[in-house]
Design an enzyme around this catalytic site. Sequence first.
Site, PDB file in Angstrom:
ATOM      1  CG  ASN A 137      -8.990  -1.377  12.111  1.00  0.00           C
ATOM      2  OD1 ASN A 137      -8.053  -1.981  11.603  1.00  0.00           O
ATOM      3  ND2 ASN A 137      -9.510  -0.291  11.587  1.00  0.00           N
TER       4      ASN A 137
ATOM      5  CG  HIS B  49      -5.917  -2.129   8.921  1.00  0.00           C
ATOM      6  ND1 HIS B  49      -6.038  -1.104   9.823  1.00  0.00           N
ATOM      7  CD2 HIS B  49      -4.618  -2.098   8.520  1.00  0.00           C
ATOM      8  CE1 HIS B  49      -4.873  -0.488   9.956  1.00  0.00           C
ATOM      9  NE2 HIS B  49      -4.005  -1.079   9.188  1.00  0.00           N
TER      10      HIS B  49
ATOM     11  CD  GLU C 107      -8.707   1.191   7.851  1.00  0.00           C
ATOM     12  OE1 GLU C 107      -8.743   0.279   8.690  1.00  0.00           O
ATOM     13  OE2 GLU C 107      -8.138   2.275   8.060  1.00  0.00           O
TER      14      GLU C 107
ATOM     15  CG  ASP D 279      -0.282  -0.398   2.503  1.00  0.00           C
ATOM     16  OD1 ASP D 279       0.968  -0.408   2.549  1.00  0.00           O
ATOM     17  OD2 ASP D 279      -0.979  -0.684   3.480  1.00  0.00           O
TER      18      ASP D 279
HETATM   19  N1  LIG Z   1      -0.903   0.033   6.158  1.00  0.00           N
HETATM   20  C1  LIG Z   1      -0.193  -0.368   7.317  1.00  0.00           C
HETATM   21  C2  LIG Z   1      -0.406  -1.848   7.528  1.00  0.00           C
HETATM   22  O1  LIG Z   1       0.173  -2.562   6.439  1.00  0.00           O
HETATM   23  C3  LIG Z   1       0.214  -2.256   8.843  1.00  0.00           C
HETATM   24  O2  LIG Z   1       0.127  -3.650   9.010  1.00  0.00           O
HETATM   25  C4  LIG Z   1      -0.507  -1.563   9.969  1.00  0.00           C
HETATM   26  C5  LIG Z   1      -0.002  -1.945  11.339  1.00  0.00           C
HETATM   27  O3  LIG Z   1       1.108  -1.176  11.640  1.00  0.00           O
HETATM   28  P1  LIG Z   1       2.108  -1.441  12.820  1.00  0.00           P
HETATM   29  O4  LIG Z   1       2.911  -2.621  12.390  1.00  0.00           O
HETATM   30  O5  LIG Z   1       2.930  -0.202  12.904  1.00  0.00           O
HETATM   31  O6  LIG Z   1       1.305  -1.695  14.027  1.00  0.00           O
HETATM   32  O7  LIG Z   1      -0.309  -0.168   9.792  1.00  0.00           O
HETATM   33  C6  LIG Z   1      -0.601   0.431   8.556  1.00  0.00           C
HETATM   34  O8  LIG Z   1      -1.927   0.768   8.565  1.00  0.00           O
END
Ligand SMILES: N[C@@H]1[C@@H](O)[C@H](O)[C@@H](COP(=O)(O)O)O[C@@H]1O
Length: 243
Positions: A136, A138, A143, A67
């Site tokens: 959440n 995702h 989402e 992404d």
């Molecule tokens: N788009 C990214 C996701 O790909 C990632 O998995 C998520 C969790 O992030 P973190 O690993 O910092 O908790 O954050 C973002 O939203």
Amino acid sequence: MNICKAKNYQDMSRKAANIISAQVIMKPHCVLGLATGSSPIGTYKQLIEWYNKGDLDFARVMSINLDEYKGLSPENPQSYRYFMNTNLFDHINIDKARTFVPNGLEPDPEKACAEYEEIIRKSGGIDLQLLGLGRNGHIGFNEPADAFARETHCVNLTESTIDANKRFFESEDDVPRQAYTMGIGSIMKARKILVVVSGEDKADALKATICGPITPQVPASILQLHNDVTIVADEAALSKMDI
Ligand SMILES: N[C@@H]1[C@@H](O)[C@H](O)[C@@H](COP(=O)(O)O)O[C@@H]1O
């Protein structure tokens, strides 16, 4: 689902890096699906360490990221392209021309997403997709929603995600409200999936992912239907489950 329990973040990162290394050693021209966020940073650090020791060669690897924030340039330190360059690509011998991140600067979502799906299609398919897990539930930027999105698409980020990601920006107002993300369908087509999860704030999302009903309200729950998923989670992330 194969659940692998790690002691802590460092242990999780080493275990995940082992799995990625095995993939690169077994298929040097593999396609890696890569992720951003704090969860995979330790994994990337470990891969860099092994690369520096001469144990890994990324020369023939292709990578496709999940992404990108809509509106951010590759030079913007908060962009996911910048993240990938600084946390991994700048430190290994991967050919940057063969590393792909959605084009955040393309204002036309239809064009940006169609181009990205074409890149995935032409790659011959992702061999190993690395994922983090949002608070959440995702994955990528898919989402919670009423239906699973199949292909790369433009999303409006939820308040929970904006809140979780604001720590990387100067203020909450600077967090982009939209992003381009590979869809659930694009992710599920990967031959193997590796999820890294750390910390107590992920415990509810992880439990819902593994034990809950398969629902687009918990996007990661769809992974229950994939036939080759490994979740490497630390004790804190698994604290709400009997594992
Ligand atoms: N788009 C990214 C996701 O790909 C990632 O998995 C998520 C969790 O992030 P973190 O690993 O910092 O908790 O954050 C973002 O939203």
